[in-house]
Structures are given as structure tokens and as C-alpha cells.
Scaffold this motif. Structure first.
Motif, PDB file in Angstrom:
ATOM      1  N   ARG A 181       3.733  29.009  -7.600  1.00 60.52           N
ATOM      2  CA  ARG A 181       3.705  27.542  -7.615  1.00 60.52           C
ATOM      3  C   ARG A 181       2.593  27.077  -8.538  1.00 60.52           C
ATOM      4  NH1 ARG A 181       4.926  24.967  -1.931  1.00 60.52           N
ATOM      5  NH2 ARG A 181       4.212  23.237  -3.181  1.00 60.52           N
ATOM      6  N   PRO A 182       2.811  25.973  -9.226  1.00 64.52           N
ATOM      7  CA  PRO A 182       1.744  25.440 -10.087  1.00 64.52           C
ATOM      8  C   PRO A 182       0.590  24.912  -9.221  1.00 64.52           C
ATOM      9  CG  PRO A 182       3.613  23.928 -10.058  1.00 64.52           C
ATOM     10  CD  PRO A 182       4.016  25.170  -9.314  1.00 64.52           C
ATOM     11  N   PRO A 183      -0.621  24.909  -9.753  1.00 65.59           N
ATOM     12  CA  PRO A 183      -1.758  24.430  -8.974  1.00 65.59           C
ATOM     13  C   PRO A 183      -1.606  22.937  -8.663  1.00 65.59           C
ATOM     14  CG  PRO A 183      -2.408  24.813 -11.235  1.00 65.59           C
ATOM     15  CD  PRO A 183      -1.007  25.319 -11.092  1.00 65.59           C
ATOM     16  N   PHE A 184      -2.081  22.543  -7.492  1.00 66.92           N
ATOM     17  CA  PHE A 184      -2.005  21.138  -7.072  1.00 66.92           C
ATOM     18  C   PHE A 184      -3.210  20.385  -7.590  1.00 66.92           C
ATOM     19  CE2 PHE A 184      -2.985  17.789  -3.987  1.00 66.92           C
ATOM     20  CZ  PHE A 184      -1.821  17.048  -4.075  1.00 66.92           C
ATOM     21  N   ASP A 185      -2.951  19.270  -8.230  1.00 65.56           N
ATOM     22  CA  ASP A 185      -4.031  18.431  -8.743  1.00 65.56           C
ATOM     23  C   ASP A 185      -3.883  17.064  -8.072  1.00 65.56           C
ATOM     24  OD1 ASP A 185      -6.038  17.221 -10.093  1.00 65.56           O
ATOM     25  OD2 ASP A 185      -5.098  17.328 -12.071  1.00 65.56           O
ATOM     26  N   SER A 186      -4.775  16.770  -7.120  1.00 66.94           N
ATOM     27  CA  SER A 186      -4.663  15.526  -6.377  1.00 66.94           C
ATOM     28  C   SER A 186      -4.943  14.301  -7.244  1.00 66.94           C
ATOM     29  CB  SER A 186      -5.597  15.544  -5.172  1.00 66.94           C
ATOM     30  OG  SER A 186      -6.947  15.639  -5.632  1.00 66.94           O
ATOM     31  N   ASP A 187      -5.733  14.456  -8.301  1.00 61.84           N
ATOM     32  CA  ASP A 187      -6.029  13.330  -9.181  1.00 61.84           C
ATOM     33  C   ASP A 187      -4.834  12.972 -10.062  1.00 61.84           C
ATOM     34  OD1 ASP A 187      -8.544  13.051  -8.176  1.00 61.84           O
ATOM     35  OD2 ASP A 187      -9.437  14.393  -9.670  1.00 61.84           O
ATOM     36  N   ALA A 188      -3.965  13.933 -10.334  1.00 60.11           N
ATOM     37  CA  ALA A 188      -2.845  13.695 -11.225  1.00 60.11           C
ATOM     38  C   ALA A 188      -1.650  13.112 -10.500  1.00 60.11           C
ATOM     39  CB  ALA A 188      -2.444  15.000 -11.916  1.00 60.11           C
TER      40      ALA A 188
END
Length: 151
Positions: free
Chosen positions: A143-150
Motif C-alpha cells: 500500500r502507498p504511504p498515508f499522508d494526512s496532509d495530502a
């Protein structure tokens, strides 16, 4: 001149001529200018009285310094008596950003003692992560990394 444009100034002159008439207008202008001159003289005398009452310690006191913008500009921005330049220059932003990136990626910011050679990893030779290096493609099923800001 107080945000008055040329058309507005002409309109004010025309209104003044209509209200006071051409014969009384010069007398009104003289009275207004005399009143302004007296007010200006009164304020200068008051400033001189205040300076003389304050004593010699305040001989360089300027009333314009009471304006907050002028005060800040004179005492904080122009002079560096508070040591703001030393504080500003004391920060190592590259190291701070490296620490932040380490914290985001869950790595320890302090170097851990190892008995063997350093393990290859995503860090740059300077000890911090290489923020300019592009990540390799994802492995199948990863899974791709989770970026909460994006999001």
C-alpha cells in the motif's frame, strides 16, 4: 493628500464657492489657515514644555516614538540590542528538518551504537534522510504511504 483625487478636490472647491460665495471665500481661507497655524504652534509649545519638564535624561525623546509602528521599527528591527540576530543564526534548520523527518518516519534522531558497519538505509551520508531522493516504485501488494496532509 488624504486620498483625495483631483476630481474630488475640484468638487470641494466648487462646493466651497457655492456655499460661502466668491466674496467670503478668501476670508474663510485666511481664518482656517490662521486657526491651523495656532493649533500647530500650541502643539509645538506643549511638546517643548513636556521635554523641559522631563529633564536632561529625555533630551532625545521624540513624540513620534509613541506610535507603536515607529517604536517597534526603531527599537527592535533597526537595532539588535535584544540579540535577535544571534538567536536567529543559532538555529540549524537543516538539522531541525532532519529531526522532524526522522520523527515522521519513526527513526531515532540520536545515533545508535552499532558493532559492525553501518547498515544501508534511506539516510544520506550526513545522517539525515535524503529528502530529495525519489522513492522507488511500490512492490506488488504494498500500500502507498498515508499522508494526512495530502488528503
Amino acid at each position: 493628500m488624504l486620498d483625495i483625487g483631483p476630481l474630488e478636490l475640484v468638487a470641494l472647491v466648487v462646493i466651497a464657492v457655492l456655499i460661502f460665495g466668491p466674496d467670503k471665500l478668501p476670508k474663510m481661507i485666511q481664518d482656517v489657515s490662521r486657526t491651523l497655524r495656532k493649533i500647530r504652534q500650541f502643539s509645538e509649545n506643549a511638546k517643548q514644555d513636556i521635554r523641559s519638564e522631563l529633564g536632561p535624561e529625555f533630551k532625545d525623546f521624540e513624540f513620534e516614538d509613541l506610535n507603536p509602528k515607529t517604536f517597534v521599527r526603531k527599537h527592535v528591527l533597526d537595532k539588535d540590542e535584544l540579540g535577535l540576530k544571534e538567536i536567529r543564526n543559532g538555529f540549524d534548520f537543516k538539522a531541525e528538518m532532519g529531526d522532524v523527518a526522522d520523527a515522521v518516519h519513526g527513526r531515532s534522531s540520536a545515533p545508535e551504537p552499532t558493532s559492525g558497519p553501518a547498515a544501508p538505509g534511506p539516510s544520506s551520508p550526513s545522517g539525515g534522510p535524503d529528502l530529495l531522493k525519489k522513492r522507488e516504485g511500490l512492490h506488488p501488494g504494498e500500500r502507498p504511504p498515508f499522508d494526512s496532509d495530502a488528503t
